[in-house]
Write a protein that holds these residues in place. Sequence first.
Motif, PDB file in Angstrom:
ATOM      1  N   CYS B  68       4.554  45.697  33.812  1.00  0.00           N
ATOM      2  CA  CYS B  68       5.111  45.596  35.160  1.00  0.00           C
ATOM      3  C   CYS B  68       4.894  46.915  35.891  1.00  0.00           C
ATOM      4  CB  CYS B  68       6.613  45.323  35.109  1.00  0.00           C
ATOM      5  SG  CYS B  68       7.016  43.741  34.405  1.00  0.00           S
ATOM      6  N   HIS B  69       4.578  46.836  37.189  1.00  0.00           N
ATOM      7  CA  HIS B  69       4.275  48.067  37.920  1.00  0.00           C
ATOM      8  C   HIS B  69       5.499  48.730  38.527  1.00  0.00           C
ATOM      9  CE1 HIS B  69       0.120  47.474  37.097  1.00  0.00           C
ATOM     10  NE2 HIS B  69       0.247  46.211  37.485  1.00  0.00           N
ATOM     11  N   ASP B  70       6.506  47.934  38.824  1.00  0.00           N
ATOM     12  CA  ASP B  70       7.731  48.568  39.317  1.00  0.00           C
ATOM     13  C   ASP B  70       8.948  47.770  38.845  1.00  0.00           C
ATOM     14  OD1 ASP B  70       7.718  46.332  40.871  1.00  0.00           O
ATOM     15  OD2 ASP B  70       7.067  47.362  42.701  1.00  0.00           O
ATOM     16  N   PHE B  71      10.122  48.272  39.183  1.00  0.00           N
ATOM     17  CA  PHE B  71      11.352  47.676  38.703  1.00  0.00           C
ATOM     18  C   PHE B  71      11.562  46.282  39.298  1.00  0.00           C
ATOM     19  CE2 PHE B  71      16.126  48.159  37.864  1.00  0.00           C
ATOM     20  CZ  PHE B  71      15.952  47.959  36.505  1.00  0.00           C
ATOM     21  N   ARG B  72      11.029  46.081  40.502  1.00  0.00           N
ATOM     22  CA  ARG B  72      11.154  44.764  41.121  1.00  0.00           C
ATOM     23  C   ARG B  72      10.398  43.709  40.337  1.00  0.00           C
ATOM     24  NH1 ARG B  72      13.279  44.369  46.373  1.00  0.00           N
ATOM     25  NH2 ARG B  72      13.963  46.421  47.035  1.00  0.00           N
ATOM     26  N   GLU B  73       9.245  44.087  39.868  1.00  0.00           N
ATOM     27  CA  GLU B  73       8.445  43.163  39.075  1.00  0.00           C
ATOM     28  C   GLU B  73       9.167  42.883  37.759  1.00  0.00           C
ATOM     29  OE1 GLU B  73       4.381  44.558  38.932  1.00  0.00           O
ATOM     30  OE2 GLU B  73       3.857  42.912  37.580  1.00  0.00           O
ATOM     31  N   THR B  74       9.740  43.932  37.175  1.00  0.00           N
ATOM     32  CA  THR B  74      10.500  43.766  35.933  1.00  0.00           C
ATOM     33  C   THR B  74      11.640  42.773  36.137  1.00  0.00           C
ATOM     34  OG1 THR B  74      10.057  46.084  35.497  1.00  0.00           O
ATOM     35  CG2 THR B  74      11.683  45.014  34.097  1.00  0.00           C
ATOM     36  N   ALA B  75      12.335  42.933  37.260  1.00  0.00           N
ATOM     37  CA  ALA B  75      13.454  42.039  37.554  1.00  0.00           C
ATOM     38  C   ALA B  75      12.980  40.592  37.607  1.00  0.00           C
ATOM     39  CB  ALA B  75      14.094  42.438  38.884  1.00  0.00           C
ATOM     40  N   ASP B  76      11.839  40.387  38.251  1.00  0.00           N
ATOM     41  CA  ASP B  76      11.277  39.035  38.361  1.00  0.00           C
ATOM     42  C   ASP B  76      10.964  38.440  36.990  1.00  0.00           C
ATOM     43  OD1 ASP B  76      11.398  38.404  40.944  1.00  0.00           O
ATOM     44  OD2 ASP B  76       9.293  38.831  41.437  1.00  0.00           O
ATOM     45  N   VAL B  77      10.335  39.258  36.155  1.00  0.00           N
ATOM     46  CA  VAL B  77       9.957  38.773  34.824  1.00  0.00           C
ATOM     47  C   VAL B  77      11.207  38.437  34.009  1.00  0.00           C
ATOM     48  CG1 VAL B  77       8.900  39.431  32.630  1.00  0.00           C
ATOM     49  CG2 VAL B  77       7.749  39.960  34.774  1.00  0.00           C
ATOM     50  N   ILE B  78      12.222  39.295  34.096  1.00  0.00           N
ATOM     51  CA  ILE B  78      13.455  39.044  33.352  1.00  0.00           C
ATOM     52  C   ILE B  78      14.069  37.717  33.784  1.00  0.00           C
ATOM     53  CG2 ILE B  78      15.845  39.794  33.016  1.00  0.00           C
ATOM     54  CD1 ILE B  78      14.816  42.683  33.256  1.00  0.00           C
ATOM     55  N   ALA B  79      14.201  37.532  35.078  1.00  0.00           N
ATOM     56  CA  ALA B  79      14.897  36.347  35.567  1.00  0.00           C
ATOM     57  C   ALA B  79      14.065  35.080  35.415  1.00  0.00           C
ATOM     58  CB  ALA B  79      15.283  36.542  37.028  1.00  0.00           C
ATOM     59  N   LYS B  80      12.794  35.161  35.818  1.00  0.00           N
ATOM     60  CA  LYS B  80      12.013  33.926  35.896  1.00  0.00           C
ATOM     61  C   LYS B  80      11.302  33.578  34.604  1.00  0.00           C
ATOM     62  CE  LYS B  80      11.501  34.360  40.825  1.00  0.00           C
ATOM     63  NZ  LYS B  80      10.787  35.225  41.754  1.00  0.00           N
ATOM     64  N   VAL B  81      10.982  34.569  33.795  1.00  0.00           N
ATOM     65  CA  VAL B  81      10.284  34.247  32.550  1.00  0.00           C
ATOM     66  C   VAL B  81      11.225  34.332  31.347  1.00  0.00           C
ATOM     67  CG1 VAL B  81       8.228  34.670  31.165  1.00  0.00           C
ATOM     68  CG2 VAL B  81       8.200  35.231  33.594  1.00  0.00           C
ATOM     69  N   ALA B  82      11.876  35.495  31.175  1.00  0.00           N
ATOM     70  CA  ALA B  82      12.661  35.699  29.959  1.00  0.00           C
ATOM     71  C   ALA B  82      13.897  34.797  29.888  1.00  0.00           C
ATOM     72  CB  ALA B  82      13.067  37.163  29.843  1.00  0.00           C
ATOM     73  N   PHE B  83      14.697  34.805  30.931  1.00  0.00           N
ATOM     74  CA  PHE B  83      15.900  33.962  30.909  1.00  0.00           C
ATOM     75  C   PHE B  83      15.530  32.490  30.788  1.00  0.00           C
ATOM     76  CE2 PHE B  83      18.568  37.513  31.949  1.00  0.00           C
ATOM     77  CZ  PHE B  83      19.833  37.119  31.533  1.00  0.00           C
ATOM     78  N   LYS B  84      14.460  32.106  31.493  1.00  0.00           N
ATOM     79  CA  LYS B  84      13.997  30.716  31.453  1.00  0.00           C
ATOM     80  C   LYS B  84      13.589  30.345  30.027  1.00  0.00           C
ATOM     81  CE  LYS B  84      12.540  26.948  33.493  1.00  0.00           C
ATOM     82  NZ  LYS B  84      13.685  26.099  33.328  1.00  0.00           N
ATOM     83  N   MET B  85      12.861  31.244  29.402  1.00  0.00           N
ATOM     84  CA  MET B  85      12.317  30.961  28.077  1.00  0.00           C
ATOM     85  C   MET B  85      13.413  30.887  27.016  1.00  0.00           C
ATOM     86  SD  MET B  85       9.112  33.039  26.723  1.00  0.00           S
ATOM     87  CE  MET B  85       9.063  33.765  25.160  1.00  0.00           C
TER      88      MET B  85
END
Lengths: 189, 180
Positions: B68-85
């Motif tokens: 991830c390039h910034d914290f915003r991208e990290t937030a997106d991955v956490i919410a949309k990919v990790a929590f979903k998975m």
Amino acid sequence: MADAVLFEFLHTEMVTELWAPDPDAGSGGKKKSLSVLEGLGFRVGQALGERLPRETLAFREELDALKFLCKDLWAAMFQKHMDGLRTNHQGTYVLQDNSFPLLVTMGSGSQYLEEAPKVSGMVQDMPICPTLLGLSWGSGLASPLPTVFLAFTCGLLCGALHTLGFQSLVTASVAALPACRFQVVIQKS
Amino acid sequence: MSRQANRGTESKKMSSELFTLTYGALVTQLCKDYENDEDVNKQLDRMGYNIGVRLIEDFLARSNVGRCHDFRETADVIAKVAFKMYLGITPSITNWSPAGDEFSLILENNPLVDFVELPDSHSSLIYSNLLCGVLRGALEMVQMAVEAKFVQDTLKGDGVTEIRMRFIRRIEDNLPAGEE
């Protein structure tokens, strides 16, 4: 819907947390933590059983209940079926899992590598689930480690059977990691 | 055919209940073992951390997510990919701080608390604190020191569950914590 690996991670963490060998307490400390794990499993098994649809609960025959554990419960827990189910038709059942997922995790954890070989290759009968039924834990085990990873599941099987209307005694044994066997003896009232 | 399909969903449901119930049994046990709620919270956080440290490998292997390039991208991955998975939910991301180093994850429904009611005697128990530990542990493995904490919780009567995430710093060396 929680992902299945979460359960495995949580189980490992739970074992680490609750299985705290206390050198001063001798085998008493281990006895306690095993029965704690078992008790947790029992409650979870019971609760899982209670949440099953009503038609599933109407098992008349022991064998149907056991088949349910081997197929549906195992599939829900580990995404696979038990590898074998044998019975003497007198209330004793042997459930064989050739690659028990909770032992696979243990085998790959480096902190147990030293301990594991002491057990693999030997057949040891390790009675589990006795505390719930007023019996005591067998002593003089070469290594209690694999049993620690089986205690929760033994309790869970026992608890699920309890909800399905069968009193049972569940013990587990490890022949060679990561295979294990659960022996279920249905207690006739 | 339909029976088969039914069994599939049934098994998925049971699998997810297994996790929720096991977690509940664990928290109950910890409440018995420790005298005060703060210690239980700490313990849950620590166990979550240990899980996160290992979970990240599973996550990276299965999700195909790159750096991830910034914290915003990290937030997106956490919410949309990790929590979903892992939990099957997608929290919304809100309340960014002006500096972009803090945000909130809003969980409309938290699968961990499906069967839970907090008794009055455990008013300071942070029941789902394991999640904060998992987030902290997992992010630390990708060189990000963060702070995660619950600021709202449906168990305590709030309308939603909110986890506040704060970026602390980038971890420069690859040494695991405590091995400097």
